[in-house]
Design an enzyme around this catalytic site. Structure first.
Site, PDB file in Angstrom:
ATOM      1  CE  LYS A   1     161.294 -11.973  43.961  1.00  0.00           C
ATOM      2  NZ  LYS A   1     160.203 -12.107  44.942  1.00  0.00           N
TER       3      LYS A   1
ATOM      4  CG  HIS B   1     156.332 -11.814  37.013  1.00  0.00           C
ATOM      5  ND1 HIS B   1     157.616 -12.133  36.647  1.00  0.00           N
ATOM      6  CD2 HIS B   1     156.414 -11.433  38.316  1.00  0.00           C
ATOM      7  CE1 HIS B   1     158.425 -11.958  37.675  1.00  0.00           C
ATOM      8  NE2 HIS B   1     157.721 -11.514  38.705  1.00  0.00           N
ATOM      9  CG  HIS B   2     157.145  -7.479  38.387  1.00  0.00           C
ATOM     10  ND1 HIS B   2     156.357  -7.147  39.484  1.00  0.00           N
ATOM     11  CD2 HIS B   2     157.966  -8.488  38.806  1.00  0.00           C
ATOM     12  CE1 HIS B   2     156.700  -7.907  40.508  1.00  0.00           C
ATOM     13  NE2 HIS B   2     157.667  -8.741  40.124  1.00  0.00           N
TER      14      HIS B   2
ATOM     15  CG  HIS C   1     156.049 -15.403  39.581  1.00  0.00           C
ATOM     16  ND1 HIS C   1     155.485 -16.391  40.365  1.00  0.00           N
ATOM     17  CD2 HIS C   1     156.191 -14.329  40.392  1.00  0.00           C
ATOM     18  CE1 HIS C   1     155.283 -15.921  41.580  1.00  0.00           C
ATOM     19  NE2 HIS C   1     155.704 -14.670  41.636  1.00  0.00           N
ATOM     20  CG  ASP C   2     159.039 -13.901  42.164  1.00  0.00           C
ATOM     21  OD1 ASP C   2     159.138 -13.036  41.269  1.00  0.00           O
ATOM     22  OD2 ASP C   2     158.329 -13.745  43.183  1.00  0.00           O
TER      23      ASP C   2
ATOM     24  CG  HIS D   1     162.709 -10.392  39.805  1.00  0.00           C
ATOM     25  ND1 HIS D   1     162.235  -9.162  40.165  1.00  0.00           N
ATOM     26  CD2 HIS D   1     161.614 -11.200  39.769  1.00  0.00           C
ATOM     27  CE1 HIS D   1     160.935  -9.220  40.349  1.00  0.00           C
ATOM     28  NE2 HIS D   1     160.533 -10.446  40.112  1.00  0.00           N
TER      29      HIS D   1
HETATM   30 FE   LIG Z   1     158.354 -10.873  40.770  1.00  0.00          FE
END
Ligand SMILES: [Fe+2]
Length: 312
Positions: free
Chosen positions: A136, A187-188, A132-133, A162
């Site tokens: 970044k 996811h955000h 999910h990240d 991101h």
């Molecule tokens: Fe995130």
């Protein structure tokens, strides 16, 4: 006394079994009359081929099944190796993020199992949680995430890119994992539509992203971040409860607050806080792990928290 050779009896030349008809013809090759009789008998009983045909078809099918099994086995190994490589890339770039995504995956899987998701959806939850990240992994964003000063509005806007950056990174895998990019991109998002990047609302947010959003927030609260110390399990649970119907899917929050899920999440949090175990391999001596054999190996390492990113 002339020993006369006894003429072979035609009756004795009967094939013994349908399959051995050809063998009988061959065995009687020195006696043309007998061989011809056996051949005729065999051909006349073509119906006996019905007994042979299933055997042949069965053998061919077994061969095809074995081949398919081998190909599938190989595809699964390749898939596991690809995902593990991506996870290694996250670790290499930022060990803290690597530890974070593993913890999120553990919490998300606990919630997913409690929701009685089938194995396929659970694997989807696992992948979205782990990657999910991944957005970044971008030079400018990585610097911002590790910056100790307060974010400027411009930096905040950059951070909000991101999820989509992550989906873009994972786009080549969309043919194999169609839910991965969509889940990562969302996811955000928030249940009330105030999230980012698209402002999706309610069930328009992919289900796996709603599961991961709760797990992600839980970990963000229980681990020290740039401007906040790690808070307790009870505080994190209250924060998740407060986000019911605004930030999070209310049904999933209800599930998260049930006693069995709370017990499992609490246990996972305690395990994540345990001292880091020594790796079984020694990289200095050049010992490396063998390539993945079907299983996507991340769970054991996920229980090895990065102690340096946590408050005493
Ligand atoms: Fe995130």
């Amino acid at each position: 006394m002339n020993a006369t050779r006894k003429a072979p009896s035609l009756a004795a030349a009967k094939p013994t079994a349908p399959f051995f008809g050809f063998v009988d013809v061959y065995a009687n090759a020195t006696n043309p009359a007998r061989a011809a009789f056996v051949a005729r008998t065999f051909l006349a009983k073509r119906i006996d081929m019905k007994n042979i045909l299933p055997l042949s078809v069965g053998a061919a099918a077994s061969g095809l099944l074995y081949r398919e099994h081998e190909l599938r086995n190989r595809a699964e190994r390749l898939s596991a190796a690809t995902l593990e490589t991506l996870l290694n890339a996250i670790d290499a770039n930022d060990a803290q993020t690597g530890a974070h995504v593993r913890r999120v995956a553990i919490y998300a899987l606990i919630l997913g199992k409690a929701a009685d998701l089938d194995e396929r959806t659970l694997r989807s939850v696992e992948r979205v949680a782990l990657f999910h990240d991944i957005g970044k992994l971008h030079g400018a964003l990585s610097d911002i995430f590790h910056e100790q000063s307060k974010l400027t509005p411009e930096e905040r806007r950059a951070v909000r890119t991101h999820p989509q950056r992550g989906a873009d990174v994972l786009a080549p895998l969309s043919a194999f994992y169609p839910d991965l990019g969509k889940g990562v991109a969302a996811h955000h998002e928030r249940w009330d539509g105030s999230g980012y990047p698209r402002g999706l609302k309610g069930k328009r947010i992919p289900f796996v992203a709603r599961v991961v959003a709760i797990a992600d927030s839980f970990d963000a609260i229980t681990y020290r971040r740039r401007y906040s110390n790690a808070r307790s399990f009870a505080e994190a649970t209250r924060a998740i409860s407060a986000g019911r119907g605004t930030q999070f899917d209310p049904e999933l929050v209800d599930l998260f607050l049930t006693r069995p899920v709370q017990a499992r999440i609490g246990k996972a949090l305690r395990e994540a806080n345990m001292p880091r175990k020594k790796r079984s391999t020694n990289r200095r001596r050049g010992e490396t792990q063998s390539v993945p054999d079907i299983t996507f190996r991340w769970r054991p390492r996920s229980l090895e928290p990065q102690s340096q990113d946590r408050q005493p």
